[in-house]
Design a protein around this motif. Structure first.
Motif, PDB file in Angstrom:
ATOM      1  N   LEU A   1      -6.000  -1.123   9.269  1.00 58.38           N
ATOM      2  CA  LEU A   1      -5.869  -0.676  10.661  1.00 58.38           C
ATOM      3  C   LEU A   1      -7.102  -1.039  11.477  1.00 58.38           C
ATOM      4  N   GLN A   2      -8.268  -0.941  10.874  1.00 57.93           N
ATOM      5  CA  GLN A   2      -9.505  -1.312  11.573  1.00 57.93           C
ATOM      6  C   GLN A   2      -9.521  -2.802  11.896  1.00 57.93           C
TER       7      GLN A   2
ATOM      8  N   ARG B   1      -5.160   4.790   0.572  1.00 57.73           N
ATOM      9  CA  ARG B   1      -5.428   5.287   1.917  1.00 57.73           C
ATOM     10  C   ARG B   1      -6.585   4.532   2.546  1.00 57.73           C
ATOM     11  N   ALA B   2      -7.650   4.307   1.784  1.00 61.87           N
ATOM     12  CA  ALA B   2      -8.804   3.565   2.295  1.00 61.87           C
ATOM     13  C   ALA B   2      -8.419   2.131   2.639  1.00 61.87           C
ATOM     14  N   THR B   3      -7.573   1.516   1.831  1.00 61.86           N
ATOM     15  CA  THR B   3      -7.110   0.156   2.102  1.00 61.86           C
ATOM     16  C   THR B   3      -6.287   0.121   3.388  1.00 61.86           C
ATOM     17  N   TYR B   4      -5.428   1.089   3.558  1.00 60.91           N
ATOM     18  CA  TYR B   4      -4.606   1.169   4.762  1.00 60.91           C
ATOM     19  C   TYR B   4      -5.479   1.363   6.001  1.00 60.91           C
ATOM     20  N   GLU B   5      -6.478   2.246   5.908  1.00 58.67           N
ATOM     21  CA  GLU B   5      -7.386   2.460   7.042  1.00 58.67           C
ATOM     22  C   GLU B   5      -8.186   1.199   7.362  1.00 58.67           C
ATOM     23  N   ALA B   6      -8.609   0.468   6.336  1.00 64.01           N
ATOM     24  CA  ALA B   6      -9.340  -0.795   6.576  1.00 64.01           C
ATOM     25  C   ALA B   6      -8.443  -1.810   7.261  1.00 64.01           C
TER      26      ALA B   6
ATOM     27  N   ARG C   1      -7.402  -3.450  14.866  1.00 67.58           N
ATOM     28  CA  ARG C   1      -7.993  -2.970  16.133  1.00 67.58           C
ATOM     29  C   ARG C   1      -9.015  -3.930  16.683  1.00 67.58           C
TER      30      ARG C   1
ATOM     31  N   THR D   1       0.835  -1.201   0.000  1.00 66.94           N
ATOM     32  CA  THR D   1       0.000   0.000   0.000  1.00 66.94           C
ATOM     33  C   THR D   1       0.866   1.245   0.000  1.00 66.94           C
TER      34      THR D   1
END
Length: 131
Positions: free
Chosen positions: A126-127, A119-124, A130, A3
């Motif tokens: 990270l979710q 960016r959306a892939t990276y945020e997903a 978590r 990513t």
């Protein structure tokens, strides 16, 4: 490709396309600037892009300038006209500049979309981490 790799490559593409857009806007803004016949006409700017080593994106390798000779136009009422009534205009073709403007805009948009998706892939990711 990771990513972060996609982000890096797309950001280099955005930079090159932004500089291409800047050059085109300069060309369009100066396309109708008349000069005296004994002076050089505005020289159009063309961006030269080059691939970076190992597929890490692209960069601006340089700028090529158009002809300083321009084109002679008969305008005897122009205050810059010589004794024969001629002035010098840049040799800039508006239709080709508009075509390249659209290409540069689309390229910038495509790279911006890649940045947004990465960016959306990276945020997903990270979710997921978590949860």
């Amino acid at each position: 490709m990771t990513t972060f790799g996609a982000l890096g490559i797309a950001s280099t593409g955005m930079t090159v396309h932004r500089k291409w857009l800047d050059a085109i806007s300069d060309n369009l803004a100066n396309a109708n600037n008349a000069t005296r016949t004994d002076e050089a006409a505005f020289q159009a700017r063309y961006i030269v892009a080059q691939e970076m080593q190992e597929g890490q994106g692209v960069h601006v390798a340089g700028v090529v300038l158009g002809s300083e000779e321009g084109r002679m136009v008969y305008e005897p009422t122009n205050p810059l006209a010589d004794e024969e009534g001629y002035v010098r205009y840049p040799d800039i073709d508006m239709s080709s500049q508009m075509t390249t403007l659209i290409m540069a805009q689309r390229g910038y948009q495509a790279n911006a979309t890649v940045v947004d998706r990465a960016r959306a892939t990276y945020e997903a990711a990270l979710q997921i981490g978590r949860n």
